[in-house]
Structures are given as structure tokens and as C-alpha cells.
Design a protein around this motif. Structure first.
Motif, PDB file in Angstrom:
ATOM      1  N   LEU A  65     109.163 -12.232 -18.975  1.00 45.40           N
ATOM      2  CA  LEU A  65     109.161 -12.389 -17.300  1.00 45.40           C
ATOM      3  C   LEU A  65     108.014 -13.488 -17.156  1.00 45.40           C
ATOM      4  O   LEU A  65     107.860 -14.211 -16.351  1.00 45.40           O
ATOM      5  N   LEU A  66     106.722 -12.866 -17.611  1.00 44.18           N
ATOM      6  CA  LEU A  66     105.393 -13.626 -17.446  1.00 44.18           C
ATOM      7  C   LEU A  66     105.506 -15.190 -17.887  1.00 44.18           C
ATOM      8  O   LEU A  66     105.316 -16.023 -17.226  1.00 44.18           O
ATOM      9  N   CYS A  67     106.286 -15.294 -19.116  1.00 47.74           N
ATOM     10  CA  CYS A  67     106.240 -16.767 -19.677  1.00 47.74           C
ATOM     11  C   CYS A  67     107.222 -17.440 -18.531  1.00 47.74           C
ATOM     12  O   CYS A  67     107.031 -18.542 -18.157  1.00 47.74           O
ATOM     13  N   VAL A  68     108.480 -16.855 -17.941  1.00 45.10           N
ATOM     14  CA  VAL A  68     109.465 -17.560 -17.119  1.00 45.10           C
ATOM     15  C   VAL A  68     108.700 -17.856 -15.918  1.00 45.10           C
ATOM     16  O   VAL A  68     108.757 -18.895 -15.397  1.00 45.10           O
ATOM     17  N   ALA A  69     107.830 -17.040 -15.336  1.00 48.58           N
ATOM     18  CA  ALA A  69     107.217 -17.178 -14.072  1.00 48.58           C
ATOM     19  C   ALA A  69     106.195 -18.312 -14.126  1.00 48.58           C
ATOM     20  O   ALA A  69     106.321 -19.362 -13.229  1.00 48.58           O
ATOM     21  N   VAL A  70     105.383 -18.469 -15.231  1.00 51.78           N
ATOM     22  CA  VAL A  70     104.561 -19.664 -15.465  1.00 51.78           C
ATOM     23  C   VAL A  70     105.359 -20.991 -15.444  1.00 51.78           C
ATOM     24  O   VAL A  70     105.190 -21.904 -15.090  1.00 51.78           O
ATOM     25  N   VAL A  71     106.457 -21.020 -16.261  1.00 52.49           N
ATOM     26  CA  VAL A  71     107.465 -22.189 -16.222  1.00 52.49           C
ATOM     27  C   VAL A  71     107.942 -22.474 -15.082  1.00 52.49           C
ATOM     28  O   VAL A  71     107.834 -23.517 -14.431  1.00 52.49           O
ATOM     29  N   VAL A  72     108.349 -21.534 -14.403  1.00 52.25           N
ATOM     30  CA  VAL A  72     108.997 -21.659 -12.972  1.00 52.25           C
ATOM     31  C   VAL A  72     107.767 -22.407 -11.926  1.00 52.25           C
ATOM     32  O   VAL A  72     108.115 -23.227 -11.364  1.00 52.25           O
ATOM     33  N   LEU A  73     106.725 -21.566 -12.028  1.00 50.60           N
ATOM     34  CA  LEU A  73     105.647 -22.317 -10.975  1.00 50.60           C
ATOM     35  C   LEU A  73     105.002 -23.719 -11.203  1.00 50.60           C
ATOM     36  O   LEU A  73     104.928 -24.363 -10.571  1.00 50.60           O
ATOM     37  N   ALA A  74     105.051 -23.650 -12.857  1.00 53.35           N
ATOM     38  CA  ALA A  74     104.717 -25.311 -13.378  1.00 53.35           C
ATOM     39  C   ALA A  74     105.848 -26.154 -12.791  1.00 53.35           C
ATOM     40  O   ALA A  74     105.579 -27.376 -12.474  1.00 53.35           O
ATOM     41  N   GLY A 108     126.086 -20.314  -8.878  1.00 56.37           N
ATOM     42  CA  GLY A 108     125.061 -19.955  -7.929  1.00 56.37           C
ATOM     43  C   GLY A 108     123.659 -19.555  -8.868  1.00 56.37           C
ATOM     44  O   GLY A 108     124.118 -19.323  -9.998  1.00 56.37           O
ATOM     45  N   THR A 109     122.803 -19.175  -8.188  1.00 55.10           N
ATOM     46  CA  THR A 109     121.595 -18.869  -8.802  1.00 55.10           C
ATOM     47  C   THR A 109     121.800 -17.605  -9.563  1.00 55.10           C
ATOM     48  O   THR A 109     121.350 -17.313 -10.651  1.00 55.10           O
ATOM     49  N   ALA A 110     122.269 -16.381  -8.814  1.00 55.61           N
ATOM     50  CA  ALA A 110     122.666 -15.272  -9.622  1.00 55.61           C
ATOM     51  C   ALA A 110     123.337 -15.365 -10.905  1.00 55.61           C
ATOM     52  O   ALA A 110     122.985 -14.926 -11.781  1.00 55.61           O
ATOM     53  N   GLY A 111     124.571 -16.004 -10.991  1.00 52.23           N
ATOM     54  CA  GLY A 111     125.292 -16.436 -11.981  1.00 52.23           C
ATOM     55  C   GLY A 111     124.724 -17.088 -12.995  1.00 52.23           C
ATOM     56  O   GLY A 111     124.842 -16.821 -14.435  1.00 52.23           O
ATOM     57  N   VAL A 112     124.202 -18.156 -12.810  1.00 55.79           N
ATOM     58  CA  VAL A 112     123.306 -18.856 -13.843  1.00 55.79           C
ATOM     59  C   VAL A 112     122.359 -17.993 -14.453  1.00 55.79           C
ATOM     60  O   VAL A 112     122.079 -18.205 -15.672  1.00 55.79           O
ATOM     61  N   SER A 113     121.639 -17.307 -13.641  1.00 54.63           N
ATOM     62  CA  SER A 113     120.483 -16.694 -14.349  1.00 54.63           C
ATOM     63  C   SER A 113     121.006 -15.543 -15.253  1.00 54.63           C
ATOM     64  O   SER A 113     120.365 -15.184 -16.019  1.00 54.63           O
ATOM     65  N   LEU A 114     122.023 -14.980 -14.610  1.00 47.41           N
ATOM     66  CA  LEU A 114     122.688 -13.705 -15.499  1.00 47.41           C
ATOM     67  C   LEU A 114     123.343 -14.105 -16.662  1.00 47.41           C
ATOM     68  O   LEU A 114     123.475 -13.425 -17.645  1.00 47.41           O
ATOM     69  N   LEU A 115     124.133 -15.203 -16.397  1.00 48.93           N
ATOM     70  CA  LEU A 115     125.048 -15.772 -17.830  1.00 48.93           C
ATOM     71  C   LEU A 115     124.209 -16.683 -18.641  1.00 48.93           C
ATOM     72  O   LEU A 115     124.630 -16.886 -19.795  1.00 48.93           O
ATOM     73  N   GLY A 116     123.158 -17.117 -17.964  1.00 51.52           N
ATOM     74  CA  GLY A 116     122.433 -18.273 -18.747  1.00 51.52           C
ATOM     75  C   GLY A 116     121.919 -17.722 -20.154  1.00 51.52           C
ATOM     76  O   GLY A 116     121.962 -18.592 -20.872  1.00 51.52           O
ATOM     77  N   PRO A 117     121.229 -16.390 -20.362  1.00 48.21           N
ATOM     78  CA  PRO A 117     121.138 -16.215 -21.628  1.00 48.21           C
ATOM     79  C   PRO A 117     121.942 -16.411 -22.767  1.00 48.21           C
ATOM     80  O   PRO A 117     121.553 -16.142 -23.847  1.00 48.21           O
ATOM     81  N   LEU A 118     123.116 -16.224 -22.408  1.00 45.75           N
ATOM     82  CA  LEU A 118     124.404 -16.403 -23.530  1.00 45.75           C
ATOM     83  C   LEU A 118     124.243 -17.853 -24.031  1.00 45.75           C
ATOM     84  O   LEU A 118     124.817 -18.072 -25.075  1.00 45.75           O
ATOM     85  N   LEU A 119     123.781 -18.788 -23.433  1.00 49.76           N
ATOM     86  CA  LEU A 119     123.595 -20.204 -23.782  1.00 49.76           C
ATOM     87  C   LEU A 119     122.219 -20.750 -24.128  1.00 49.76           C
ATOM     88  O   LEU A 119     122.132 -21.512 -24.934  1.00 49.76           O
ATOM     89  N   PHE A 124     114.407 -22.084 -20.427  1.00 52.41           N
ATOM     90  CA  PHE A 124     115.117 -23.336 -19.913  1.00 52.41           C
ATOM     91  C   PHE A 124     116.041 -23.381 -18.503  1.00 52.41           C
ATOM     92  O   PHE A 124     116.091 -24.017 -17.911  1.00 52.41           O
ATOM     93  N   THR A 125     116.692 -22.027 -18.247  1.00 50.63           N
ATOM     94  CA  THR A 125     117.293 -21.843 -17.567  1.00 50.63           C
ATOM     95  C   THR A 125     116.722 -21.752 -15.991  1.00 50.63           C
ATOM     96  O   THR A 125     116.879 -22.550 -15.129  1.00 50.63           O
ATOM     97  N   ALA A 126     115.338 -21.310 -16.154  1.00 54.06           N
ATOM     98  CA  ALA A 126     114.694 -21.201 -14.929  1.00 54.06           C
ATOM     99  C   ALA A 126     114.056 -22.412 -14.499  1.00 54.06           C
ATOM    100  O   ALA A 126     113.989 -22.811 -13.417  1.00 54.06           O
ATOM    101  N   ALA A 127     113.499 -23.245 -15.585  1.00 50.95           N
ATOM    102  CA  ALA A 127     113.234 -24.539 -15.311  1.00 50.95           C
ATOM    103  C   ALA A 127     114.223 -25.558 -14.534  1.00 50.95           C
ATOM    104  O   ALA A 127     113.850 -26.363 -13.746  1.00 50.95           O
ATOM    105  N   ALA A 128     115.409 -25.220 -15.252  1.00 53.80           N
ATOM    106  CA  ALA A 128     116.624 -26.135 -14.672  1.00 53.80           C
ATOM    107  C   ALA A 128     117.059 -25.783 -13.327  1.00 53.80           C
ATOM    108  O   ALA A 128     116.986 -26.637 -12.406  1.00 53.80           O
ATOM    109  N   LEU A 129     116.926 -24.341 -12.937  1.00 49.87           N
ATOM    110  CA  LEU A 129     117.118 -23.952 -11.562  1.00 49.87           C
ATOM    111  C   LEU A 129     116.088 -24.527 -10.576  1.00 49.87           C
ATOM    112  O   LEU A 129     116.482 -25.024  -9.586  1.00 49.87           O
ATOM    113  N   THR A 130     114.813 -24.436 -11.080  1.00 50.08           N
ATOM    114  CA  THR A 130     113.558 -24.783  -9.987  1.00 50.08           C
ATOM    115  C   THR A 130     113.609 -26.312  -9.957  1.00 50.08           C
ATOM    116  O   THR A 130     113.331 -26.727  -8.888  1.00 50.08           O
ATOM    117  N   SER A 131     114.078 -27.089 -10.892  1.00 51.80           N
ATOM    118  CA  SER A 131     113.851 -28.539 -10.668  1.00 51.80           C
ATOM    119  C   SER A 131     115.143 -28.886  -9.763  1.00 51.80           C
ATOM    120  O   SER A 131     114.999 -30.155  -9.583  1.00 51.80           O
TER     121      SER A 131
END
Length: 166
Positions: A65-74, A108-119, A124-131
């Protein structure tokens, strides 16, 4: 030929075994920050290394989560700078970007976030959502839910297998 990810996982397992007990969760958290290892892989590394499953799961999830938060903020800062410089104009999207946009509009954001780790790794998912313009706090909240869910599920499976086999 060796697999670099396997070597990295084995390296983390060896490191967990080599450091004092108090430092082991920090190694698991570092492993959780690595794409493709994630919180669930880090929890597995910790459990196999002898750390209590709850401690391993929390450490792995926090590192992820800390890494994801850094990626999202950047990513959010980069997106703001790019859209400000362009004046909000959009450029043509790549086929990969169009595929992501279709998935986002469908789930949506919830589905992509919850299902994203399968792919893809959560980073990567967090950066794509934020972008795409999803607010950073919303991305972080849904990624936190996904990390907690997947890390808990994998931890329960691994702990159950070890208990059954042991």
C-alpha cells in the motif's frame, strides 16, 4: 536460465531467515512494495520464513500500500502537469490505453481495483486509474481494499496449507 522474479523471491526468503525477528516484518514490507510480488506474495515469503501469518500479512499489505500510494501521488502530479501544459487537450490513445478505458467504464474504479491484481500489479493498475483522472484518494482507498482482500485470501490459503501439511 533462471527467472529473475524467482531469484528475487528466494532472495527475500533468505534475507528474512538471516535477520533478527524484529527486522523480519520490514523485509516482508519491502517485498510487498515490489511489483508482481505484492502484499500477497510478501505475506507468503514471510509465512514460509517463519513469521506469524497475521504479522506477515500486515507487513506485506502495508509495504504494498505504501508503494501504491507513492505511485498514485506521483502519477497524479504528472497528470496535472501534463494536462496543464497541454491546456486539457487530449491526444490519440494507444490500443492498450483504449482497452483499459473500456475495462474502467465497464467495471469502475472498484472493479478494476479488485480484479486488477489478477492481471497486473497494483502499482500499474493504480497508475492507470490515476492517469485517467480518478481522484487519488479514491484510487488509494480502492487499492487498499484490494490489497487487504488479496493479501488476506492468500495468507489464509498458505496458512491452511501449512497447518494441513504440518
Amino acid at each position: 536460465m533462471t527467472n529473475p522474479l524467482s531469484d528475487l523471491i528466494l532472495g527475500f526468503q533468505d534475507l528474512v531467515a538471516a535477520v533478527p525477528d524484529l527486522v523480519q516484518p520490514l523485509i516482508v514490507a519491502l517485498a510487498g512494495a515490489v511489483p508482481f510480488i505484492e502484499g500477497e506474495g510478501a505475506a507468503a515469503i514471510g509465512i514460509i520464513g517463519g513469521i506469524h501469518p497475521v504479522v506477515a500479512a500486515i507487513a506485506g499489505a502495508v509495504g504494498n500500500l505504501l508503494c501504491v500510494a507513492v505511485v498514485v501521488l506521483a502519477t497524479s502530479r504528472v497528470r496535472t502537469a501534463v494536462t496543464t501544459r497541454r491546456g486539457g487537450s487530449a491526444e490519440p490513445q494507444s490500443p492498450r490505453r483504449q482497452k483499459f478505458e473500456r475495462a474502467y467504464h465497464r467495471y469502475g474504479t472498484a472493479g478494476v481495483s479488485l480484479l486488477g491484481p489478477l492481471l497486473l500489479p497494483t502499482q500499474f493498475t493504480a497508475a492507470a486509474l490515476t492517469s485517467t483522472g480518478v481522484p487519488p484518494l479514491r484510487v488509494i482507498a480502492w487499492q487498499a481494499a484490494a490489497i487487504a482482500l488479496w493479501t488476506t485470501a492468500v495468507t489464509l490459503v498458505i496458512a491452511g496449507v501449512i497447518r494441513f501439511a504440518g
